[in-house]
Design a protein around this motif. Structure first.
Motif, mmCIF file in Angstrom:
data_model
loop_
_atom_site.group_PDB
_atom_site.id
_atom_site.type_symbol
_atom_site.label_atom_id
_atom_site.label_comp_id
_atom_site.label_asym_id
_atom_site.label_seq_id
_atom_site.Cartn_x
_atom_site.Cartn_y
_atom_site.Cartn_z
ATOM 1 N N GLY A 153 0.790 -1.222 0.000
ATOM 2 C CA GLY A 153 0.000 0.000 0.000
ATOM 3 C C GLY A 153 0.821 1.270 0.000
ATOM 4 N N TYR A 154 2.083 1.177 0.405
ATOM 5 C CA TYR A 154 2.974 2.333 0.364
ATOM 6 C C TYR A 154 3.760 2.286 -0.940
ATOM 7 N N THR A 155 3.630 3.312 -1.764
ATOM 8 C CA THR A 155 4.258 3.316 -3.089
ATOM 9 C C THR A 155 5.576 4.066 -3.133
ATOM 10 N N GLY A 156 5.965 4.700 -2.039
ATOM 11 C CA GLY A 156 7.141 5.549 -2.052
ATOM 12 C C GLY A 156 8.447 4.802 -2.215
ATOM 13 N N GLN A 157 9.468 5.550 -2.609
ATOM 14 C CA GLN A 157 10.807 4.994 -2.808
ATOM 15 C C GLN A 157 11.662 5.072 -1.552
ATOM 16 N N ILE A 158 11.318 5.963 -0.625
ATOM 17 C CA ILE A 158 12.145 6.159 0.561
ATOM 18 C C ILE A 158 11.677 5.221 1.672
ATOM 19 N N LYS A 159 12.629 4.523 2.293
ATOM 20 C CA LYS A 159 12.335 3.657 3.429
ATOM 21 C C LYS A 159 12.618 4.357 4.744
ATOM 22 N N GLU A 160 13.689 5.163 4.775
ATOM 23 C CA GLU A 160 14.140 5.709 6.047
ATOM 24 C C GLU A 160 15.057 6.906 5.817
#
Length: 601
Positions: free
Chosen positions: A96-103
């Motif tokens: 459900g999270y499409t972003g490229q950044i994890k942290e």
């Protein structure tokens, strides 16, 4: 209760929970996490839980007991770590999270680590872009993400804002505490006029020192005037006719395909663009690697377009609107005349077009919100020299609602292309993506427009930028202590994390700075507030070493926490500071793949 009020309550609840847990942890022999009072409750993001797994560098002193049983917030995708060093993480990639950044982690006061969900070869180019400039975390908190932040940004740049008289001008003053080369000129005044003829007249009469976007027929006039300088820009842009598939008849792919071949693009470029402009064979200019991979856009064919309209159920055409903003751009030098020409061309298809002119800021907001129901004229100029800046921003998983529902096959191809480390490895996916644009036709690419800037003859350091980010600090207007710039329009706001307009971005470029920067008058990435940003071998972790001794305009020190906070308030849509002028934060979502806690479509 609105979403931001709810987030604020969760924030306070998270702080209270940690306060209750600290004595218990101490009694059990555990070392407590940093006190939650290190970050004001009003600025604490959506959850205050800490995690050693998400942020090892920032939480190495915390024992397993201190973070073994955090209380999850089921609907929240963000994990925040507080204390002397801040960190924020997505609970997981995907699902459900499409972003490229994890942290994003403040490893120490002068080191920030970005951990990604997939390799990103364009990281450096993105990290140099103005909307990702760094602001003081204390200022973000004190403004609540709005208010003075919109009109009085505090940055680290060579100029600081002195005043903004709405409808008239913006005045910048040299920042004497600047860490780099000081600005050559004490004062910069930024004015605006939508009329190209007026901008040229003021330059010729000497009331301004530089202008943006001379009209096509003014290029030769300026070049032949020994008292002026013409600085031409390459056409790293695209002008297009857009459609939103949420509204009929543009929900019909055959209608969109008919328009793809029903507009004579060559005629528009020949009649309304300066020398050096090109008919767009692809959405992305060919100078961008893989920009012209795949098939070229189909040629103009009026009879075939009529046949497609008939197949779509519109043998006699239909009625629609054509909206535009009356602002000159390098990609669209004569918006009114081009709109009238398109209106006349579509009449040959039986399409009756009513032209509507919109105020610029409102127009862009409506485009981002997916509220332009008819045809509309827009364009794009390169912000950084990578294809993701063109394709991902407009058509990727994190793109705005401008074109309506996204095309899953297209977003999948873009996600694959963006994650490959070399242009050769990326090419097959951009062949697929460009061909899918021809099939789905969310827009019709018309032109890559040549443009330029012009200056008085005695302005030293005069230049044009292919990224339209002219840098005033290197300019010196003869013996005058004020440089006056006349551009096309007034910025809507100057918190450029939440702006997409060139007028705002160029102004912010003088005031705020990002981790990296672009060379003056070029596209190469160089150090900025970070001396370096280096990846691991698979491009999934980027470690940025920050400059030390840098001051913000308010005298506060720049450090890693400012970086984490500046990114976090854009990244996390549930953060109480994710407010801005209209709350779109379009660049972040589009270029980094999506928000944490993204609102439902």
């Amino acid at each position: 209760m609105n979403a931001r009020s709810s987030s604020g309550l969760k924030a306070v609840a998270g702080v209270l929970l940690l306060m209750l847990l600290i004595p218990v942890l101490a009694a059990c022999g555990g070392t407590p996490a940093a006190s939650p009072t290190a970050v004001p409750a009003t600025a604490v993001p959506a959850t205050a839980e800490a995690t050693t797994e998400a942020t090892p560098e920032a939480t190495t002193e915390a024992t397993p007991e201190a973070t073994a049983e955090p209380t999850p917030v089921a609907e929240n995708q963000a994990v925040y770590t507080e204390g002397d060093l801040l960190a924020v993480a997505a609970k997981e990639c995907g699902n459900g999270y499409t972003g490229q950044i994890k942290e994003i982690v403040a490893v120490d006061a002068s080191t920030v680590k970005f951990v990604l969900c997939a390799p990103d070869p364009a990281f450096r180019a993105k990290a140099a872009f103005t909307p990702f400039s760094i602001l003081p975390s204390e200022y973000l908190e004190s403004t609540g993400g709005t208010g003075d932040l919109i009109e009085k940004p505090i940055g680290t740049g060579p100029y600081m804002i002195d005043s903004w008289v709405r409808g008239d001008s913006i005045t910048l003053k040299r920042f004497d505490g600047y860490w780099g080369e000081p600005a050559n000129t004490e004062t910069v005044v930024i004015r605006w006029s939508s009329e190209a003829a007026q901008r040229l007249l003021e330059l010729q009469s000497g009331t301004v020192d530089g202008i943006d976007n001379p009209a096509p027929d003014a290029f030769e006039v300026i070049a032949n005037d020994s008292t002026l300088q013409l600085k031409e820009r390459p056409g790293l842009n695209v002008f297009y006719v857009g459609m939103n598939n949420a509204y009929p008849p543009f929900d019909n792919e055959k209608v969109r395909q008919a328009l793809a071949i029903g507009i004579d693009r060559q005629r528009i470029v020949e009649n309304f663009y300066p020398a050096g402009s090109e008919v767009a064979t692809h959405f992305t200019p060919c100078a961008i690697p893989n920009g012209c991979a795949g098939d070229a856009w189909p040629e103009y064919d009026l009879e075939a377009a009529k046949a497609l309209l008939a197949e779509a159920g519109f043998p006699d055409g239909f009625e629609t609107t054509l909206q535009y903003r009356d602002v000159v751009r390098g990609y669209l030098p004569e918006p009114g005349r081009v709109a009238e020409d398109i209106q006349a061309q579509l009449a040959e298809l039986g399409i009756k077009v009513t032209i509507q002119v919109e105020e610029s800021g409102t127009y862009l907001d409506k485009a981002d919100a997916g509220e332009l129901k008819g045809l509309y004229l827009l364009g794009w100029g390169a912000d950084f020299p990578d294809i993701t800046n063109f394709l991902d921003y407009h058509f990727g998983a994190g793109a705005s609602k401008q074109f309506g529902a996204k095309f899953d096959d297209l977003t999948a191809a873009l996600q694959q292309g963006a994650s490959k480390p070399t242009d050769v490895e990326r090419e097959p996916f951009y062949v697929e993506a460009n061909n899918l644009l021809i099939q789905h036709v969310p827009m019709v690419p018309i032109a890559h427009g040549a443009s330029g800037t012009a200056y008085k003859g005695d302005v030293a350091g005069a230049h044009s930028s292919p990224l339209t980010s002219e840098y005033f600090a290197v300019m010196a207007p003869g013996d005058r202590d004020t440089f006056v710039w006349l551009q096309n329009g007034e910025p809507a706001g100057l918190y450029c994390a939440d702006e997409t307009d060139g007028e705002a971005l160029r102004t912010c470029e003088q005031i705020t700075e990002a981790l990296l920067s672009y060379e003056i008058g070029g596209t190469a990435v160089k150090p900025g507030l970070a001396e370096s940003c280096d990846p691991n071998t698979d491009l999934t972790e980027w470690t940025c070493k920050l400059r030390t001794g840098v001051k913000f305009h308010d005298g506060s020190d720049f450090d890693a926490n400012d970086v984490v906070m500046s990114f976090a308030v854009q990244w996390d849509a549930a953060n109480p500071l994710h407010v801005g002028r209209d709350g779109s934060f379009t660049y972040f979502s589009s270029l980094w793949g999506g928000f944490l806690n993204a609102p439902a479509e």
